[in-house]
Motif scaffolding. Structure first.
Motif, mmCIF file in Angstrom:
data_model
loop_
_atom_site.group_PDB
_atom_site.id
_atom_site.type_symbol
_atom_site.label_atom_id
_atom_site.label_comp_id
_atom_site.label_asym_id
_atom_site.label_seq_id
_atom_site.Cartn_x
_atom_site.Cartn_y
_atom_site.Cartn_z
ATOM 1 N N THR A 209 27.787 -28.150 -20.153
ATOM 2 C CA THR A 209 29.248 -28.006 -20.110
ATOM 3 C C THR A 209 29.803 -27.709 -21.496
ATOM 4 O OG1 THR A 209 29.369 -29.566 -18.254
ATOM 5 C CG2 THR A 209 31.402 -29.149 -19.481
ATOM 6 N N ASN A 213 31.588 -23.961 -22.789
ATOM 7 C CA ASN A 213 33.039 -23.985 -23.031
ATOM 8 C C ASN A 213 33.429 -23.923 -24.509
ATOM 9 O OD1 ASN A 213 34.622 -24.612 -20.316
ATOM 10 N ND2 ASN A 213 32.722 -25.828 -20.273
ATOM 11 N N GLU A 257 39.899 -30.945 -24.759
ATOM 12 C CA GLU A 257 39.347 -29.898 -23.906
ATOM 13 C C GLU A 257 37.981 -30.303 -23.354
ATOM 14 O OE1 GLU A 257 39.295 -26.396 -21.821
ATOM 15 O OE2 GLU A 257 40.955 -27.299 -22.957
ATOM 16 N N ILE A 260 38.369 -32.707 -20.447
ATOM 17 C CA ILE A 260 38.764 -32.026 -19.208
ATOM 18 C C ILE A 260 37.557 -31.341 -18.569
ATOM 19 C CG2 ILE A 260 40.142 -30.119 -18.285
ATOM 20 C CD1 ILE A 260 42.234 -30.748 -20.454
ATOM 21 N N CYS A 261 36.778 -30.639 -19.385
ATOM 22 C CA CYS A 261 35.612 -29.904 -18.857
ATOM 23 C C CYS A 261 34.564 -30.851 -18.279
ATOM 24 C CB CYS A 261 35.001 -29.047 -19.958
ATOM 25 S SG CYS A 261 36.084 -27.732 -20.568
ATOM 26 N N LYS A 263 35.033 -33.917 -17.152
ATOM 27 C CA LYS A 263 35.565 -34.554 -15.926
ATOM 28 C C LYS A 263 35.442 -33.599 -14.735
ATOM 29 C CE LYS A 263 38.002 -37.637 -13.552
ATOM 30 N NZ LYS A 263 38.296 -36.895 -12.319
ATOM 31 N N LYS A 264 35.735 -32.303 -14.929
ATOM 32 C CA LYS A 264 35.583 -31.325 -13.843
ATOM 33 C C LYS A 264 34.121 -31.214 -13.411
ATOM 34 C CE LYS A 264 39.520 -28.292 -14.896
ATOM 35 N NZ LYS A 264 39.911 -26.918 -15.334
ATOM 36 N N ALA A 265 33.213 -31.191 -14.399
ATOM 37 C CA ALA A 265 31.790 -31.084 -14.078
ATOM 38 C C ALA A 265 31.306 -32.314 -13.317
ATOM 39 C CB ALA A 265 30.986 -30.900 -15.361
ATOM 40 N N ASP A 267 33.169 -34.329 -11.399
ATOM 41 C CA ASP A 267 33.764 -34.300 -10.057
ATOM 42 C C ASP A 267 33.013 -33.324 -9.154
ATOM 43 O OD1 ASP A 267 35.633 -36.130 -10.875
ATOM 44 O OD2 ASP A 267 37.242 -34.656 -11.197
ATOM 45 N N LYS A 268 32.620 -32.196 -9.722
ATOM 46 C CA LYS A 268 31.907 -31.176 -8.945
ATOM 47 C C LYS A 268 30.533 -31.657 -8.503
ATOM 48 C CE LYS A 268 30.650 -26.283 -9.180
ATOM 49 N NZ LYS A 268 30.639 -25.059 -10.037
ATOM 50 N N ASN A 269 29.914 -32.535 -9.275
ATOM 51 C CA ASN A 269 28.563 -33.017 -8.970
ATOM 52 C C ASN A 269 28.559 -34.476 -8.490
ATOM 53 O OD1 ASN A 269 26.449 -30.848 -10.053
ATOM 54 N ND2 ASN A 269 28.197 -30.883 -11.472
ATOM 55 N N ASP A 270 29.722 -34.964 -8.075
ATOM 56 C CA ASP A 270 29.848 -36.317 -7.514
ATOM 57 C C ASP A 270 29.303 -37.401 -8.453
ATOM 58 O OD1 ASP A 270 31.023 -35.378 -5.165
ATOM 59 O OD2 ASP A 270 29.053 -34.958 -4.267
#
Length: 295
Positions: A209, A213, A257, A260-261, A263-265, A267-270
């Protein structure tokens, strides 16, 4: 009594007449002295600008150039004052001033210890290369960009655009953290994941990640990932990476930044980022009353 008053009045009248005569006699000199002093003031400003222009091609720091220009301007004004005293034919006064300069200097030095210390510190700060215009520094619990260094204070602009004036003496005598001394700054981010997480997968995911980014991070080897402790509700880790910036504000933005990145990663991978929870244990034979159940 009347005679004494008359004598006193006559003496005062004679003295005033003498002063008036001296004023009339010296009037041309006074006019010339005023004219010369005005010219000296304009000349000091011109010489100060000329000095800055000549020093612009040198390798000296901008702060040092300003200090040199101000000192030369002050010397020109002092020379003008002595010239004015000579025009007014106050040589005796000039000799008295020079004779008393030592004692007066000592008295002034004792009275203005703080101001003189700041002036000397300002000269030193203008000369050293550890701090210069445009640097992002932290000193005396204040942080910001250096926008001016004069003979009294160092002026820094904080991230909220407020100006802070730090006395030169305090800056020189206390530690200075200069974020601009290197071309890069390190971003340090801490976080935690649940005990049920695959720790190797989390490590690889965070590294990927960051690499995807942030341009300055060339590969995953440039990202330091360390599990730090078994926390109360999570396994905590710390990740570090470099960015091409010397500003503390840019470091804070990069950290935001990265959060944020990541946290998104997650959430996407549970992947769960736990927060402290409280668990209540009751005895096996404990029974709730009807009111407690309804409550």
């Amino acid at each position: 009594m009347k005679i004494q008053l008359t004598d006193a009045w006559n003496k005062m009248a004679n003295r005033l007449e003498s002063w008036l005569n001296n004023l009339i006699i010296n009037l041309p000199n006074i006019i010339i002295a005023i004219f010369v002093f005005v010219i000296v003031l304009f000349l000091s400003k011109y010489i100060s600008r000329l000095t800055l222009k000549l020093l612009s091609k040198s390798s000296l720091q901008k702060s040092m150039k300003n200090v040199i220009a101000k000192l030369i301007s002050i010397l020109v004004i002092f020379a003008g004052l002595f010239l004015v005293l000579g025009i007014l034919d106050l040589s005796k006064t000039l000799n008295t001033i020079l004779a008393g300069a030592g004692v007066a200097g000592l008295a002034v030095g004792l009275a203005l210890q703080g101001a003189l210390a700041n002036t000397f510190s300002g000269i030193v700060l203008s000369y050293i290369k550890q701090i210069k215009f445009g640097d992002w520094i932290e000193s005396n619990d204040f942080e910001g960009e250096v926008i001016d260094i004069d003979l009294r204070a160092v002026t820094i602009r904080q991230p909220d655009n407020n100006l802070v004036y730090l006395p030169n003496k305090l800056v020189l005598e206390n530690p200075i953290k200069n974020f601009s001394s290197t071309a890069q700054s390190r971003v340090i981010l801490t976080c935690g994941v649940g005990y049920s997480s695959n720790l190797e997968f989390v490590r690889d995911l965070v590294r990927q990640t960051i690499v995807s980014n942030f341009e300055p991070v060339a590969n995953e080897k440039d990202v330091i990932f360390i599990y730090s402790e078994f926390g109360d509700s999570s396994i905590n880790f710390e990740t570090r990476f470099w960015i091409d910036s010397t500003s503390a504000l840019e470091v804070a933005k990069a950290k935001s930044e990265a959060m944020i990145c990541i946290k998104k990663a997650f959430d996407k991978n549970d992947i769960n980022i736990p927060f402290p929870i409280r668990t209540l244990d009751f005895p096996k034979n404990f029974k709730f009353t009807q009111e407690q159940k309804e409550g």
